[in-house]
Scaffold this active site. Structure first.
Site, mmCIF file in Angstrom:
data_model
loop_
_atom_site.group_PDB
_atom_site.id
_atom_site.type_symbol
_atom_site.label_atom_id
_atom_site.label_comp_id
_atom_site.label_asym_id
_atom_site.label_seq_id
_atom_site.Cartn_x
_atom_site.Cartn_y
_atom_site.Cartn_z
ATOM 1 N N GLU A 254 0.827 -1.204 0.000
ATOM 2 C CA GLU A 254 0.000 0.000 0.000
ATOM 3 C C GLU A 254 0.861 1.253 0.000
ATOM 4 O OE1 GLU A 254 -3.287 2.166 2.947
ATOM 5 O OE2 GLU A 254 -3.038 -0.016 2.975
ATOM 6 N N ARG A 280 3.147 32.732 -19.090
ATOM 7 C CA ARG A 280 2.509 33.763 -18.272
ATOM 8 C C ARG A 280 3.384 35.012 -18.206
ATOM 9 N NH1 ARG A 280 -1.794 36.498 -16.332
ATOM 10 N NH2 ARG A 280 -1.493 37.178 -14.168
ATOM 11 N N HIS A 350 1.497 29.829 -9.898
ATOM 12 C CA HIS A 350 0.300 30.079 -10.703
ATOM 13 C C HIS A 350 -0.438 31.338 -10.237
ATOM 14 C CE1 HIS A 350 0.693 26.105 -12.539
ATOM 15 N NE2 HIS A 350 -0.327 26.393 -13.328
#
Length: 389
Positions: A254, A280, A350
Site C-alpha cells: 500500500e 505567463r 500560478h
C-alpha cells in the site's frame, strides 16, 4: 513529458524493461482517452462509474500482480509501481486512489490470505472489475494504531457476529466485497485481530454515511456500521488471530503504490507549471525569466527525480522479496511530504489561478495533501524508521 526535467525514463535504466514500458504506454493511453475526458464529472459525482472499472478489468489493469490462473498478468511490484505512477500523473488523485485500493490494497487480502475456495470464487471477478473491493480497518479511534480497533467478532456456532464502526473507508459506498478487521480476542493484543470477508447486502452491515472530502473527490469514502452482522465462519481470511500481521504485510505494498502515486502527481504538477510560467507574462516578461522561479523548479525537479530513483530501487527490492520495511517507511514519508512541497510551489507560481477550481494545479494540491496522511502518516513512518536505526 519534458525530458529535460524528468529523465528517469531514458533507455538503459533497469526499470524500463520492455514489459514495463509496454504497460506504461497502455496506461498512458487509457488515462488520456478514457479517464481525463470524463474525470471532472466523476469528481462532481463522487465516484467512478462501474462501466469504466469493468473496462479496466477487461484490459487487464486489475490483474497486473495476480497469476494467470485467475486471469492476471503475473507481474510484480515494479509493474504496480508503474501503474500507480501513471495513475498519479493523470492529475486525478481520487481516481488513482479508488483504483489502487482495489488493485493493490484490498484485493491483496483475498489473494494472500484467502483459502483456495475463496480465491477461486472471488479473484476472477475482482480481476475482471465485476467485484470491487474495499479494506475496512480504520475506526474513529484507531487510524495508524491498528491494535486499537474496537470492532468485535464473536464466534457463534458456524458464524461470527460483527459489531463496530469503520471510518474513512475508500470504496466504502460502492464496493461489493469488504475485507474487515475485527478483534476476536480483545485480551490478546495484536494476536487477537482477525480479517473477514463481508459481502455487500449482508444483514447487519450498512453504509452509515458517505463522507465529504476536500481532496480525492472522485473516490467514494464512507463510514460503515456492523450491527449484529452474522457472517459464516468460512469467511475468515487467513488464520484467526493473525490478521494484524496480514495488515502489516499488506501495508508495505500500500505504501509503495501511494509513494508512486505521489511521484506521478509531482511530475505532472511540475510539467503543468513549466508550461504555465513559460507563457505567463508579468513585469514586462514571462515568469520563466525570473531566476528565483527557474531555480526553485529546478530544485523541485531534482528532488522528484531522486525520489523516483528511490521509489523504483525499492520496488525492485520488493519484487526480489527483500525485507525493506525501513526503506518503504522512508519512501512513504519522503514522497508524501515531497508532493506537498512541490504543489505548494506550483500553486504559488500560478498566482491567483493556483486556487481556482478550473486549474488542475488547485485540484492536485488538494489531492496531494492526503498523501502525507493516508496509508501511514509521515510521523508514524518516521517512528518506524527511528525504531530500526
Amino acid at each position: 513529458m519534458n525530458k529535460a526535467w524528468v529523465s528517469a525514463r531514458e533507455p538503459g535504466l533497469p526499470w524500463v524493461a520492455a514489459e514495463y514500458e509496454l504497460l506504461r504506454d497502455q496506461i498512458c493511453r487509457f488515462v488520456k482517452e478514457e479517464i481525463k475526458p470524463c474525470a471532472d464529472r466523476w469528481e462532481e459525482n463522487g465516484f467512478i462509474p462501474r462501466p469504466i472499472l469493468r473496462r479496466m478489468g477487461q484490459l487487464g489493469f486489475f490483474g497486473i500482480r495476480y497469476p494467470a490462473d485467475y486471469g492476471g498478468a503475473d507481474m510484480d511490484s515494479v509493474a504496480s509501481t508503474v501503474f500507480a505512477e501513471e495513475l498519479g500523473r493523470s492529475t486525478y488523485g481520487g481516481v488513482a486512489d479508488a483504483i489502487l485500493v482495489h488493485t493493490d490494497m484490498a484485493s491483496l487480502y483475498v489473494f494472500h490470505d484467502g483459502t483456495k475456495a475463496q480465491r477461486a470464487r472471488w479473484m476472477p471477478s475482482i480481476i475482471r472489475g465485476e467485484a470491487i473491493t474495499a479494506v475496512a480497518i480504520t475506526e474513529p479511534d484507531a487510524g495508524s494504531d491498528v491494535k486499537a480497533i474496537r470492532t468485535r467478532a464473536l464466534r457463534d456456532g458456524d458464524f461470527y457476529v460483527l459489531d463496530g464502526t469503520k471510518l474513512y473507508i475508500t470504496n466504502g459506498v460502492h464496493a461489493d466485497l469488504y475485507c474487515v478487521a475485527a478483534k476476536t480476542d480483545p485480551s490478546a493484543g495484536s494476536n487477537g485481530i482477525t480479517m473477514f470477508l463481508v459481502e455487500k447486502g449482508t444483514p447487519g452491515f450498512s453504509v452509515a454515511r458517505e463522507l465529504d472530502k476536500s481532496g480525492w473527490r472522485s473516490s467514494d469514502t464512507a463510514e460503515l456500521v456492523f450491527d449484529c452482522c452474522r457472517i459464516p465462519a468460512e469467511n475468515v481470511l487467513g488464520v484467526e488471530g493473525q490478521g494484524f500481521y496480514s495488515i502489516m504485510r499488506n501495508f508495505q505494498n500500500e505504501r509503495l503504490v501511494l509513494a508512486a502515486m505521489a511521484i506521478g502527481m509531482a511530475e505532472a504538477a511540475i510539467d503543468i507549471t513549466l508550461s504555465y510560467v513559460k507563457t505567463r507574462r508579468a513585469f514586462g516578461g514571462v515568469l520563466w525569466e525570473m531566476q528565483a522561479i527557474r531555480q526553485r523548479l529546478a530544485m523541485l525537479s531534482a528532488k522528484v527525480e531522486a525520489g523516483r530513483g528511490f521509489l523504483y530501487a525499492t520496488a525492485w527490492r520488493m519484487a526480489a522479496d527483500d525485507d525493506c520495511l525501513r526503506e518503504i517507511s522512508m519512501l512513504k514519508a519522503i514522497c508524501g511530504e515531497l508532493v506537498n512541497e512541490v504543489l505548494y510551489a506550483c500553486a504559488q507560481f500560478h498566482g491567483a489561478m493556483g486556487v481556482m477550481r478550473e486549474s488542475p494545479i488547485e485540484r492536485i494540491a488538494r489531492d496531494a495533501r492526503v498523501l502525507s496522511i493516508a496509508g501511514g502518516a509521515t510521523e508514524v513512518m518516521l517512528e518506524v524508521v527511528a525504531s530500526m536505526s
